[in-house]
Every structure is written in structure tokens, then in C-alpha cells.
Design an enzyme around this catalytic site. Structure first.
Site, short mmCIF file in Angstrom:
data_model
loop_
_atom_site.label_atom_id
_atom_site.label_comp_id
_atom_site.label_asym_id
_atom_site.label_seq_id
_atom_site.Cartn_x
_atom_site.Cartn_y
_atom_site.Cartn_z
N CYS A 251 0.86 -1.19 0.00
CA CYS A 251 0.00 0.00 0.00
C CYS A 251 0.90 1.23 0.00
O CYS A 251 1.67 1.42 -0.93
CB CYS A 251 -0.97 -0.04 1.17
SG CYS A 251 -0.20 -0.22 2.80
N ARG A 256 -2.25 -1.14 5.52
CA ARG A 256 -3.44 -1.64 4.81
C ARG A 256 -3.14 -2.97 4.13
O ARG A 256 -3.99 -3.87 4.07
CB ARG A 256 -3.92 -0.60 3.79
CG ARG A 256 -4.55 0.63 4.39
CD ARG A 256 -4.95 1.64 3.32
NE ARG A 256 -3.80 2.33 2.76
CZ ARG A 256 -3.88 3.23 1.77
NH1 ARG A 256 -5.06 3.52 1.24
NH2 ARG A 256 -2.80 3.82 1.31
#
Length: 293
Positions: A251, A256
Site C-alpha cells: 500500500c 493496509r
């Protein structure tokens, strides 16, 4: 297997997840607030939330302080991890349950880091803070204190971690799959800087060549719980992300993508999944690193 490791978690074998024991429901956590063999760890993107209120007995993991090396751009080393576990009263047999805000971004990031150093009994509270608060369960501002323990960590298992030196040479590898879990706007290069995260900036926008854009959020329901196994399989297998492939997630800074790593490695049981925590903050600033828009 001890009582706290059984299907009493509320997930159970019927979920279809390959490792259902890595998830526990909020009700399970509520029942084990006073269980000495369980340690709750809150890991938030918003580091001020813990002081506003947290689950009783939970300790705070501040990603900017607790697990970052103060000199190198890396995590704390094996000894630093051992000292952190000792300070929180965690032994090698403690069941550690993570939860947090942002649909458990940082909770999954913490799960990944603890896996790196070999802690075996790790769980995510399904739904995180959002679900716990929605159910109006008990919160406190009291900060717990635990007697220090003697903890032994393994050397970092970097088979679950990717570096640019392994990503770059494999760009033409047909057996590898890169997953960019950011938003479509970040993936396309339309959104270069996220205003709320200026520290995660990059000089160039776009994505790593060949990466498929499968946003992290597609794996979650509206209440921040994980989707059922059939839905998850449709999402990833439909994008040719299959268990026989070498899969790398990324990410901006790895938090994430750690959630997607968790879904693939623990819920779907893919055997070769790595999180590239350098992610776009590194790749987008690297001289001559190839990009696509």
C-alpha cells in the site's frame, strides 16, 4: 489445545476459514477480560483513541514509538521485541488479541509483526473498535500495569516480508502476483498525496508494474468484520490471485496491505504471501524504479 484456543471464539470450523482460530468475536473478548493468559493490544491509526477509552485490560501499541527503530527505517530488532513483550507482561504462551480503529488496519499490521518474531497465539478481534463500540460494550480510561516477564523471540522470519530488492527482479515473473491494496485513485496516480497522511508522501504517483488493484476494504463487511470465505475466494481468485502463486501485497506504508496479507495467509490459507511494508512510500521515491499509471 487450551480452552481459550477453541471454537468458543465464536468463529469455529464452520466458517470455512483455513485458520479460524485467528479470529475471535467481541463476545469472546468480553468473556475473557479477566483471563490472565489473554492479553489485549489496541493498535490504532489514531493514536489518541486509546486515551479516550479502550477495552479494559488492553495495552496501547503506538506504532510511531513502540515498534520503530529510532535510527534505521525499520522495526525494532529481536531484542527490542523481547523487551516490549516483557514490559507488557506477555509470555511465549500468552494469547494475544489485537483490535483497533480503521477496520483493524494496524491490528493486522501488529499481527503480521508479531508473526515475524514467532509469537504463536495471535488473534484479531473481528470488527475491531467499531463493532465493540457499536455494541456499547465496556470501555475504560484506566491503564493496566503488568509484572514484567521473561520473553524469548525468534529471529525475524522474513519469508513473510518483501523488500524492494525482491520485488523489482520479479516484475516479469509470471508466477508472482502483486496486489496494490490502495484506492483506485492512488493506484492510477490521480491521487499523489493523501492530505491526512503527509508523512506517507511520494514524489511520483502510480503503481508497481503488473500490480492488480484490489483495495483492502473489499474484504470487509460494513460492520468491519471479515467477509465469508466464499466471498473472499470470489474476490481474489477472480483476479487470478491463487494459492499456487507467490503473492506480495503493498500500500503506502504496509498497514493496509497487512490486512490483505492476513486475509490471504490466514483466512484463505495461501502458503506464500508476503507484505512489502516499504510499499509506495519507498517505491514512489526510488530512483529509476519503474511505475505504471
Amino acid at each position: 489445545m487450551s480452552g481459550i484456543e477453541t471454537v468458543a471464539s465464536g468463529i469455529g470450523a464452520l466458517s470455512g476459514y483455513v485458520y479460524p482460530e485467528v479470529l475471535v468475536e467481541t463476545a469472546w473478548v468480553a468473556e475473557h477480560l479477566n483471563t490472565s493468559a489473554v492479553r489485549l493490544i489496541e493498535a490504532d491509526e489514531d493514536v489518541l483513541l486509546y486515551e479516550i477509552g479502550h477495552i479494559p485490560g488492553a495495552v496501547k501499541l503506538n506504532w510511531h514509538v513502540d515498534v520503530q527503530d529510532k535510527i534505521t527505517r525499520d522495526f525494532i530488532d529481536q531484542q527490542g521485541f523481547e523487551q516490549l513483550m516483557s514490559r507488557w507482561g506477555i509470555t511465549n504462551t500468552t494469547t494475544v488479541v489485537f483490535y483497533g480503529d480503521r477496520n483493524n488496519w494496524y491490528a493486522c499490521y501488529a499481527f503480521w509483526l508479531f508473526t515475524l518474531y514467532g509469537h504463536k497465539r495471535l488473534k484479531i478481534m473481528n470488527g475491531g473498535r467499531l463493532k465493540w463500540e457499536a455494541e456499547r460494550r465496556e470501555m475504560t480510561r484506566d491503564v493496566p500495569h503488568f509484572e514484567c516477564t521473561s520473553y524469548t523471540a525468534q529471529q525475524a522470519d522474513e519469508t513473510i516480508r518483501a523488500f524492494h530488492g525482491t520485488v523489482w527482479p520479479g516484475l516479469r515473473n509470471s508466477e508472482r502476483r502483486l496486489i496494490d491494496v490502495r484506492s483506485p485513485q492512488e493506484y492510477s496516480g490521480e491521487l499523489l498525496h493523501m492530505q491526512e497522511y503527509p508523512q506517507e508522501g511520494a514524489q511520483r504517483g502510480g503503481h508497481i508494474p503488473g500490480a492488480r488493484n484490489i483495495p483492502w476494504s473489499v474484504a470487509l463487511n460494513a460492520d468491519a468484520t471479515f467477509k465469508c470465505v466464499e466471498e473472499l475466494r470470489q474476490i481474489y481468485l477472480g483476479q487470478d490471485i491463487t494459492p499456487d502463486k507467490d503473492v506480495i501485497t503493498y500500500c503506502r506504508i504496509g498497514e493496509r496491505s497487512a490486512l490483505t496479507w492476513f486475509v490471504l495467509a490466514k483466512l484463505l490459507g495461501f502458503p506464500r504471501v508476503r507484505n512489502y511494508d516499504g510499499s509506495w512510500t519507498e517505491w514512489g521515491n526510488m530512483v529509476r524504479a519503474p511505475i505504471e499509471k
